[in-house]
Enzyme design. Sequence first.
Site, PDB file in Angstrom:
ATOM      1  N   HIS A 310       0.833  -1.207   0.000  1.00 16.94           N
ATOM      2  CA  HIS A 310       0.000   0.000   0.000  1.00 16.94           C
ATOM      3  C   HIS A 310       0.868   1.258   0.000  1.00 16.94           C
ATOM      4  CE1 HIS A 310      -3.369  -2.626   0.437  1.00 16.94           C
ATOM      5  NE2 HIS A 310      -3.008  -3.034   1.641  1.00 16.94           N
ATOM      6  N   ASP A 361      -5.070  -8.373  -3.246  1.00 15.90           N
ATOM      7  CA  ASP A 361      -5.390  -8.121  -1.840  1.00 15.90           C
ATOM      8  C   ASP A 361      -6.662  -8.817  -1.370  1.00 15.90           C
ATOM      9  OD1 ASP A 361      -5.265  -7.097   0.699  1.00 15.90           O
ATOM     10  OD2 ASP A 361      -5.363  -5.004   0.139  1.00 15.90           O
TER      11      ASP A 361
END
Length: 513
Positions: A310, A361
Amino acid sequence: MESTENNESMIAWLPDLLYTGGRFERGQALVCDPSGQIAGVTGVNELRDEKRIRLANRAMMPGMVNAHSHAFQRVLRGRTEYRASNKDSFWTWREMMYSAATRLTPEDIYDASRMAFLEMALNGITAVGEFHYLHHDPDGHPYDDPNLLAKEVVRAAGDTGLRIALLRVAYARAGFQAEPNPKQARFIEKDPYTYLKNVERLIADVNRGTSPTVREGPSYSVENGALADDRASAADASAWVGVAPHSVRAVPLDYLREVITRATQHNLKVHMHVAEQPAEVSACVEEYGRTPVALLETEGLLGERFTAVHAIHVTPKAIPAFARSGAMVCACPTTERNLGDGVVPADEYLKHHVPICLGTDSHAQIDLLEDARELEYHLRLQKLERAVLTNQFQVSSLKSQVVSGMEVNVADALATQLFDCATVNGARSIGAPGGTLEPDRPADFFTVALDDPAIAGASSDDLLAGIVFSLSRAAVREVVVGGKPVVSEGQHLIQEEVVERFNELQKRLWGEG
């Protein structure tokens, strides 16, 4: 083409177009040996007695690498798309995720993982980095084998034909000055010594391939959890292990130091959630007086084997320091927009030569090319301009220039960069042997139907841009891993059974008739 192999035992794959050296080439064949290793890329007219497999009306491309996955979260798709509070966010979504995580059996985790991995294969993904943090039974008690659930995930990858880096997660607490959260009982290993002991045991079991939950298959070629340097056996490297401290909020600094020190000593890949939400950054500043990136950088915990997942809420000042460490960033744009996390400042990272890879993810959608284009598109919405990342290539009137060490058409420079994020950079991040179609690499590839409506009218010069920005998963027709077919004519070899089992799991889990 020189080879010590009997040519009759070699296989030549003949697509219409083959993506190599940063461009599509006609009249080329990918030749691999019986172990599934690429012997060379050669002209069709130079072939001799190799067994030929014609891939008519196909473009062949290196298999993509999904660098960040939570496979069990596939069970959540479509079930969290409503407002759960006055202000819905990652933190409210997390509570819904816990409701599933606390109820899954080992076999459920296998079935959910197999569904996620099957979808990845159908998308042209040939290797995955699994950020795995379910360790114990639902009450928080260790299983007799503390790596039982990790091995179920490895088994699922093997049965669907994907390579897997099992990135075993360290998770020690609910957060800075936070009370223990019983919903995290399956995640917690309170001290680094227990965690590292379990990592070492997992490495040993995966190396041997003898765990009762890991079915027999190709021999593993893994040394200290990382791929061995012997390229001759790289095609058989099906599973290996890395470490994954969950985040600075979940792993205290002393614990974090122990884990990364050990990883450095044994050349393990290190993945970690970093600066995903503003609340995480604020808590880190409160505890340590530094942001997550500043903490990791000043403590010397970043390095070439580190991938920050991220890394959204970072300051411009932090990025040059991050770049000097040699670390990478893994962006997960579909999940980041689904959870309202924010936009990865990819332009700033690329400006400072920080490699970016991609992950799916939470699996709200599994489409790595969609993640690739979103990396660019999110910046367009934010900056109100087009082709934002193209600026990193200093586009001028030149017809071609060097991108990722290869000369490419300027019109394809952006597409090349984004495709590298989905292939070369992902392979580097998780230690996968593929990412490119080159000699001594495994024959991990996917094909695209050239008559698919999504890319109709494209020429070989602009095909990559058409694929990166417009292709749908339906155009992916064949997927091969280590020279072995996994997907044929758009259908996974065990698709029907996997989907049926997953449907049954969802009915049990969510109480539907």
